[in-house]
Write an enzyme that holds these catalytic residues in place. Structure first.
Site, PDB file in Angstrom:
ATOM      1  CG  HIS A 116      -1.826   1.180   1.310  1.00 30.04           C
ATOM      2  ND1 HIS A 116      -3.168   1.109   1.007  1.00 30.04           N
ATOM      3  CD2 HIS A 116      -1.590   2.484   1.647  1.00 30.04           C
ATOM      4  CE1 HIS A 116      -3.716   2.304   1.152  1.00 30.04           C
ATOM      5  NE2 HIS A 116      -2.778   3.150   1.546  1.00 30.04           N
ATOM      6  CD  GLU A 163      -1.131   7.291  -2.678  1.00 29.79           C
ATOM      7  OE1 GLU A 163      -1.225   8.438  -3.169  1.00 29.79           O
ATOM      8  OE2 GLU A 163      -1.961   6.379  -2.892  1.00 29.79           O
ATOM      9  CE  LYS A 196      -1.981   5.610  -6.257  1.00 31.28           C
ATOM     10  NZ  LYS A 196      -3.433   5.794  -6.000  1.00 31.28           N
ATOM     11  CG  ASN A 197       1.763  10.451  -4.685  1.00 35.82           C
ATOM     12  OD1 ASN A 197       0.682  10.387  -5.256  1.00 35.82           O
ATOM     13  ND2 ASN A 197       1.864  10.515  -3.364  1.00 35.82           N
TER      14      ASN A 197
END
Length: 404
Positions: free
Chosen positions: A242, A246, A249-250
């Site tokens: 998780h 994240e 992605k950023n």
């Protein structure tokens, strides 16, 4: 009819008050492992039927301390109702009926039901905050109170789901079909960090390719320990995934939008195991962020991306509510790790994930409710109401007196 409803509500309030007097039991990942190896369903049932109501009641009391305007939002009211339902279902097991096979089976099914009911809690609470922003002016005090609450609310949710997942994975009907035979519940005693990195990267890359038609490559700089072995750790792979998903992605979004060319600098990942921590560093050349915004990146009411529409609530956008980083940091801190951002404005950003190297030091960090919590929602001193030790004692009147 109204009288019956009133009496039921008063009885529920009394039960929540009673269970909220107890502090949640903070467990270490080693304790989860040791118990899972013995896999005694009766003992797990006896522990959870007391512990889960305590954890639910602690956070339910804090929900009621939210600003009135936020509590009235439809989505927040829905979340509140979910917690009320789940608490009611758990206290049905309060009376000991001898721990029969039928009781154990019913308990496991109730846990699955609760987990499914709460599966959309993050998005629904986020929607509630958006509803408040759309209908009311939010001053700094209200924003700070919401930030303080959401950190505690989501951390509580992580801890509750951890207990539920451990029990249902160890004793549920699907136990025999579990492909991860080396896992103990949701914990991998030999979690291969680089495998989780690659898995998270590939899935984030798939989204980036869909959205931008391009994506940066992955470059792993170091991933071996002092003995030249792949770095492995006792951890919950889904939690690490998780966090990494994240971050990737950023970083991908930042790299593509900053460079706007077909030639993109790679994402660099460095994995190092020290005496206390395993560190995973994710480095990008995505232009970075100003130092003044560094801490804002962990605020729930701040996002650099457009807000998603209600129709997007059940999709996985490349960016959206702005909850990705703050909740990722909670996942890292849940077992006494951390997530830190270091940015060079105009060049790029480094994110460092700290994970405890020793399983007996990876203790749950859980919020605790007490009568002083009302004051905490009105001040900025939020440092003394987190729990990370392993006991389960009621808060005494003497303790209250000493803190006042």
């Amino acid at each position: 009819m109204r009288l019956i409803t009133y009496r039921l509500a008063k009885n529920l309030e009394k039960m929540v008050d009673f269970y909220s007097q107890f502090n949640p039991s903070s467990l270490s990942i080693k304790q989860f492992i040791d118990f899972g190896l013995k896999a005694n369903e009766q003992k797990s049932y006896q522990f959870l039927k007391k512990e889960l109501p305590v954890r639910l009641a602690n956070i339910m009391k804090e929900i009621h301390l939210l600003p009135d305007n936020l509590l009235k939002m439809p989505s927040v009211n829905l979340v509140n109702n979910w917690y009320t339902q789940s608490f009611n279902e758990m206290i049905e097991f309060e009376v000991d009926d001898g721990c029969t096979e039928q009781t154990l089976d019913k308990f496991c099914k109730i846990l699955v039901k609760i987990r499914n009911r709460h599966s959309d809690v993050v998005q629904t609470m986020a929607q509630g905050v958006l509803e408040l922003k759309d209908s009311h002016e939010i001053d700094l005090h209200t924003e700070n109170s919401i930030q303080y609450f959401l950190d505690r609310f989501y951390m509580s949710r992580i801890g509750i789901r951890m207990l539920i997942n451990q029990h249902t994975l160890l004793f549920g009907d699907h136990i025999n079909s579990n492909n991860h035979h080396q896992h103990i519940g949701c914990i991998d005693p030999y979690c291969d960090v680089i495998s989780v990195v690659k898995d998270a990267y590939e899935n984030a890359r798939f989204l980036c390719d869909q959205y931008y038609l391009t994506s940066p490559e992955l470059e792993i700089c170091k991933s071996i320990d002092a003995d030249d072995e792949p770095i492995k750790i006792v951890y919950v792979p889904s939690h690490l995934y998780h966090i990494l998903f994240e971050l990737f992605k950023n970083s991908m979004r930042a790299i593509v939008e900053h460079h706007k060319t077909d030639i993109l600098p790679p994402l660099q990942v460095t994995i190092v195991k020290g005496k206390e921590d395993v560190c995973v560093k994710v480095s990008d050349q995505g232009g970075g962020i100003p130092r003044s915004l560094s801490e804002r990146m962990f605020h729930y009411m701040y996002s650099t991306a457009p807000q998603p529409s209600k129709s997007d609530a059940h999709t996985v956008p490349l960016a959206g509510y702005g909850y990705g980083l703050p909740i990722s940091r909670l996942y890292a801190r849940y077992l006494h790790g951390d997530l830190v951002l270091l940015s060079c404005d105009g060049f790029g950003t480094e994110a460092i994930i700290y994970l405890k190297a020793l399983s007996n030091e990876a203790n749950e960090l859980l919020p605790i409710y007490n009568k002083m919590s009302t004051r905490f929602y009105k001040t900025t001193d939020h440092t003394i109401d987190w729990r990370s030790t392993c006991n389960h004692t009621p808060i005494s009147q003497q303790q209250f007196t000493q803190t006042q």
